[in-house]
Each structure stands twice: as structure tokens, then as C-alpha cells.
Design a protein around this motif. Structure first.
Motif, PDB file in Angstrom:
ATOM      1  N   GLY A 138       0.820  -1.211   0.000  1.00 13.64           N
ATOM      2  CA  GLY A 138       0.000   0.000   0.000  1.00 13.64           C
ATOM      3  C   GLY A 138       0.847   1.251   0.000  1.00 13.64           C
ATOM      4  N   LEU A 139       1.964   1.213   0.730  1.00 11.44           N
ATOM      5  CA  LEU A 139       2.886   2.350   0.763  1.00 11.44           C
ATOM      6  C   LEU A 139       3.458   2.614  -0.621  1.00 11.44           C
ATOM      7  N   LYS A 140       3.920   1.546  -1.279  1.00  7.71           N
ATOM      8  CA  LYS A 140       4.475   1.691  -2.635  1.00  7.71           C
ATOM      9  C   LYS A 140       3.425   2.229  -3.597  1.00  7.71           C
ATOM     10  N   ALA A 141       2.219   1.706  -3.505  1.00  3.80           N
ATOM     11  CA  ALA A 141       1.139   2.156  -4.394  1.00  3.80           C
ATOM     12  C   ALA A 141       0.806   3.628  -4.151  1.00  3.80           C
ATOM     13  N   ALA A 142       0.769   4.039  -2.896  1.00  5.48           N
ATOM     14  CA  ALA A 142       0.447   5.426  -2.577  1.00  5.48           C
ATOM     15  C   ALA A 142       1.508   6.373  -3.133  1.00  5.48           C
ATOM     16  N   LEU A 143       2.767   5.974  -3.049  1.00  2.00           N
ATOM     17  CA  LEU A 143       3.840   6.839  -3.524  1.00  2.00           C
ATOM     18  C   LEU A 143       3.974   6.832  -5.037  1.00  2.00           C
ATOM     19  N   ASP A 144       3.525   5.745  -5.672  1.00  2.00           N
ATOM     20  CA  ASP A 144       3.552   5.669  -7.141  1.00  2.00           C
ATOM     21  C   ASP A 144       2.390   6.424  -7.760  1.00  2.00           C
ATOM     22  N   ALA A 145       1.316   6.617  -6.993  1.00  2.00           N
ATOM     23  CA  ALA A 145       0.121   7.300  -7.501  1.00  2.00           C
ATOM     24  C   ALA A 145       0.435   8.766  -7.756  1.00  2.00           C
ATOM     25  N   GLY A 146      -0.066   9.281  -8.819  1.00  2.00           N
ATOM     26  CA  GLY A 146       0.181  10.666  -9.204  1.00  2.00           C
ATOM     27  C   GLY A 146      -0.547  11.620  -8.418  1.00  2.00           C
TER      28      GLY A 146
END
Length: 125
Positions: free
Chosen positions: A117-125
Motif C-alpha cells: 500500500g505504501l508503494k502504491a500510494a507513492l507511485d500514484a500521481g
């Protein structure tokens, strides 16, 4: 993969030098470090890419890694508001951070139980 190693050390003069020497003797670069512990003991977090070599060299020096885990390391621009912007994105994704520290070359280290979830949040624009 970046790994956060935690070493519990005595909070005495030279303790950090022993850890740094053991890791450098293994040919491993310390990309970041933070130490917390106002009492007799301290918790030292070291960011490395080659955890196995660092762990082995620390063991030879009679220093033990008490915990380790993968963390997310993000390159950031050095300007006001960057950390606020990033942590807002993480909060909106509902991810609870349990580790944050700054690394060399304008990078921030984040740790959370929900690493995906952390990786996804930081990858999200």
C-alpha cells in the motif's frame, strides 16, 4: 532492494563507530542512519543495499541485527513541502507509517506494515 537494519547498541562513546567500521569492513555502503535512545541503550537504524554482507560483518564484530525489513526509498526534491505532500498521499491511501528518516542524496526512507500500500500510494500521481 533497500533494507533497514536495526542494531540495539549501548549508548556509549564509540558504539556507532564500531557499527560503522564493521559495515564498511564488509564493503557495504551506509546510505542512511538514524539513532534513537536517550538512555543506556540505543536503537540504530542503518539503510543498506547488501544486508547479508552487513549482517555477517556485524556478527563477526559481536554486534547483532535485532530486526530487519524492506523499506521504500524515494528520491525527493530538496524544497519546502515535499515531505508534507508525500505524507498526505500516504495518509489518503490509509497507510500508517511507522518509520521515516532522511537518506543521502535527497532521499526519504519510509517503513510501514503495509509495504504494498505504501508503494502504491507513492507511485500514484
Amino acid at each position: 532492494m533497500a533494507v533497514d537494519l536495526v542494531i540495539d547498541i549501548e549508548n556509549t562513546p564509540g558504539a556507532l563507530a564500531r557499527v560503522a567500521a564493521a559495515i564498511s569492513d564488509a564493503g557495504v555502503n551506509i546510505a542512511a542512519a538514524t539513532c534513537i535512545g536517550p538512555g543506556d541503550r540505543a536503537e540504530l537504524h542503518i539503510l543498506v543495499r547488501h544486508a547479508e554482507a552487513a549482517r555477517h560483518s556485524l556478527a563477526i564484530s559481536h554486534l547483532a541485527v535485532s530486526r530487519e525489513r524492506e523499506v521504500v526509498v524515494i528520491d525527493v526534491e530538496d524544497r519546502p513541502g515535499v515531505l508534507a505532500d508525500m505524507t498526505r498521499k500516504i495518509a489518503r491511501a490509509g497507510v500508517d507509517l511507522d518509520l521515516v528518516y532522511v537518506a543521502t542524496r535527497n532521499r526519504v526512507v519510509f517503513g510501514a506494515d503495509d509495504l504494498a500500500g505504501l508503494k502504491a500510494a507513492l507511485d500514484a500521481g
